[in-house]
Motif scaffolding. Sequence first.
Motif, PDB file in Angstrom:
ATOM      1  N   LEU A 176       3.580  -9.368  -5.322  1.00 43.52           N
ATOM      2  CA  LEU A 176       2.508  -9.877  -6.177  1.00 43.52           C
ATOM      3  C   LEU A 176       1.649  -8.754  -6.762  1.00 43.52           C
ATOM      4  O   LEU A 176       0.751  -9.019  -7.563  1.00 43.52           O
ATOM      5  CB  LEU A 176       1.615 -10.838  -5.382  1.00 43.52           C
ATOM      6  N   GLY A 177       1.933  -7.523  -6.345  1.00 46.39           N
ATOM      7  CA  GLY A 177       1.150  -6.392  -6.835  1.00 46.39           C
ATOM      8  C   GLY A 177      -0.188  -6.233  -6.132  1.00 46.39           C
ATOM      9  O   GLY A 177      -1.061  -5.496  -6.597  1.00 46.39           O
ATOM     10  N   LYS A 178      -0.343  -6.910  -4.987  1.00 43.42           N
ATOM     11  CA  LYS A 178      -1.581  -6.795  -4.207  1.00 43.42           C
ATOM     12  C   LYS A 178      -1.385  -5.712  -3.146  1.00 43.42           C
ATOM     13  O   LYS A 178      -1.188  -5.993  -1.958  1.00 43.42           O
ATOM     14  CB  LYS A 178      -1.934  -8.145  -3.582  1.00 43.42           C
ATOM     15  N   TYR A 179      -1.422  -4.478  -3.595  1.00 44.39           N
ATOM     16  CA  TYR A 179      -1.038  -3.344  -2.748  1.00 44.39           C
ATOM     17  C   TYR A 179      -2.005  -3.112  -1.593  1.00 44.39           C
ATOM     18  O   TYR A 179      -1.596  -2.698  -0.503  1.00 44.39           O
ATOM     19  CB  TYR A 179      -0.910  -2.086  -3.606  1.00 44.39           C
ATOM     20  N   GLU A 208       1.587   4.393  -1.952  1.00 39.95           N
ATOM     21  CA  GLU A 208       1.943   5.189  -3.128  1.00 39.95           C
ATOM     22  C   GLU A 208       1.574   4.441  -4.408  1.00 39.95           C
ATOM     23  O   GLU A 208       1.085   5.033  -5.373  1.00 39.95           O
ATOM     24  CB  GLU A 208       3.432   5.531  -3.105  1.00 39.95           C
ATOM     25  N   TYR A 209       1.821   3.109  -4.397  1.00 31.97           N
ATOM     26  CA  TYR A 209       1.400   2.291  -5.538  1.00 31.97           C
ATOM     27  C   TYR A 209      -0.127   2.253  -5.630  1.00 31.97           C
ATOM     28  O   TYR A 209      -0.704   2.328  -6.718  1.00 31.97           O
ATOM     29  CB  TYR A 209       1.927   0.866  -5.395  1.00 31.97           C
ATOM     30  N   LEU A 210      -0.772   2.129  -4.467  1.00 31.45           N
ATOM     31  CA  LEU A 210      -2.234   2.024  -4.418  1.00 31.45           C
ATOM     32  C   LEU A 210      -2.897   3.295  -4.927  1.00 31.45           C
ATOM     33  O   LEU A 210      -3.940   3.248  -5.586  1.00 31.45           O
ATOM     34  CB  LEU A 210      -2.668   1.717  -2.979  1.00 31.45           C
ATOM     35  N   LEU A 211      -2.282   4.422  -4.649  1.00 33.27           N
ATOM     36  CA  LEU A 211      -2.836   5.707  -5.077  1.00 33.27           C
ATOM     37  C   LEU A 211      -2.907   5.796  -6.608  1.00 33.27           C
ATOM     38  O   LEU A 211      -3.811   6.427  -7.161  1.00 33.27           O
ATOM     39  CB  LEU A 211      -1.982   6.851  -4.520  1.00 33.27           C
ATOM     40  N   LYS A 218      -8.905  -1.063  -5.780  1.00 35.02           N
ATOM     41  CA  LYS A 218      -8.703  -0.649  -4.370  1.00 35.02           C
ATOM     42  C   LYS A 218     -10.043  -0.439  -3.689  1.00 35.02           C
ATOM     43  O   LYS A 218     -11.007   0.034  -4.292  1.00 35.02           O
ATOM     44  CB  LYS A 218      -7.844   0.615  -4.302  1.00 35.02           C
ATOM     45  N   SER A 219     -10.076  -0.786  -2.422  1.00 32.58           N
ATOM     46  CA  SER A 219     -11.307  -0.636  -1.637  1.00 32.58           C
ATOM     47  C   SER A 219     -11.208   0.524  -0.652  1.00 32.58           C
ATOM     48  O   SER A 219     -12.155   0.814   0.070  1.00 32.58           O
ATOM     49  CB  SER A 219     -11.601  -1.935  -0.881  1.00 32.58           C
ATOM     50  N   THR A 220     -10.053   1.169  -0.637  1.00 29.37           N
ATOM     51  CA  THR A 220      -9.823   2.307   0.270  1.00 29.37           C
ATOM     52  C   THR A 220      -9.911   3.611  -0.518  1.00 29.37           C
ATOM     53  O   THR A 220      -9.460   3.684  -1.662  1.00 29.37           O
ATOM     54  CB  THR A 220      -8.427   2.195   0.916  1.00 29.37           C
ATOM     55  N   SER A 221     -10.487   4.624   0.086  1.00 28.86           N
ATOM     56  CA  SER A 221     -10.611   5.911  -0.596  1.00 28.86           C
ATOM     57  C   SER A 221      -9.244   6.568  -0.748  1.00 28.86           C
ATOM     58  O   SER A 221      -8.324   6.313   0.043  1.00 28.86           O
ATOM     59  CB  SER A 221     -11.541   6.839   0.193  1.00 28.86           C
TER      60      SER A 221
END
Length: 255
Positions: A176-179, A208-211, A218-221
């Motif tokens: 779903l693209g919810k990385y 890797e997608y989230l980066l 994104k909520s992660t650094s």
Amino acid sequence: MDAIELAKPLIDTKFSSLDSIERYEILEQLIVAYLDINNIAKAEEYLSIVSKKINNEFSSRLEKIRGMIEEAKGNYDGAIKIYNDALKYDEINDTLHKRLIAVNIANGNRDEAIKLLNKYLEAFVSGDEDAWLQLADLYLQDNQCQQAAYCIEEVILTDPRNHLYHLRYADIMLCLGKYQMASKYYCKALDLCKDNVRALYGILYSNEYLLKAKAEDKSTSDETIKALIDLAKEELAKLYKKSPCEEVVKEFLNQ
């Protein structure tokens, strides 16, 4: 064959000495055993014996077997009719509902199977993990990933310690693209099952997608994301160390 070897002598030589419940339970098991080895003629022969013993009166258990015989013949439409007719007399029989769902799946009636599964889960056991998993599979075959995700959420609530359910949910989130969510559930799966290769690859891919994602998605650094990627690569390298595919995996991880 064990069931046949045990049940047939009882029926052939000691049938009259058994009480009525024992008789029909043994006959039912014998018929199902014959269906398991695709001996339809014998299954029909013993079904006829039972039907005569009860004077052809209605029996949900016998109708289920009658439907199973039609399934074994490949006559799915005939089996569906038998189950539907039987449910008119015994609409709360969960076994008949399950057989009706199964035969619709076998017959390729995916939309009908989805409808019946939803009806079954609403009317009977909402915590039936197998039913939720089957429904998730049907939704995925129909590219309805959001609905499939809901089904897996239900099984996670039922059995939150099962890492396979968390993996399944993470895979759907990835599709779903919810990385961010995918990464969370891959991490949870790894926490429940250490050294799980699928979870480690999931952490690697999702992060890797989230980066590459936009900051608002994104909520992660980025530091944490990179640390998760490095962790996944490090653990995968350890797991494949001294294995025949060690060099291939090392090359892949270094790309």
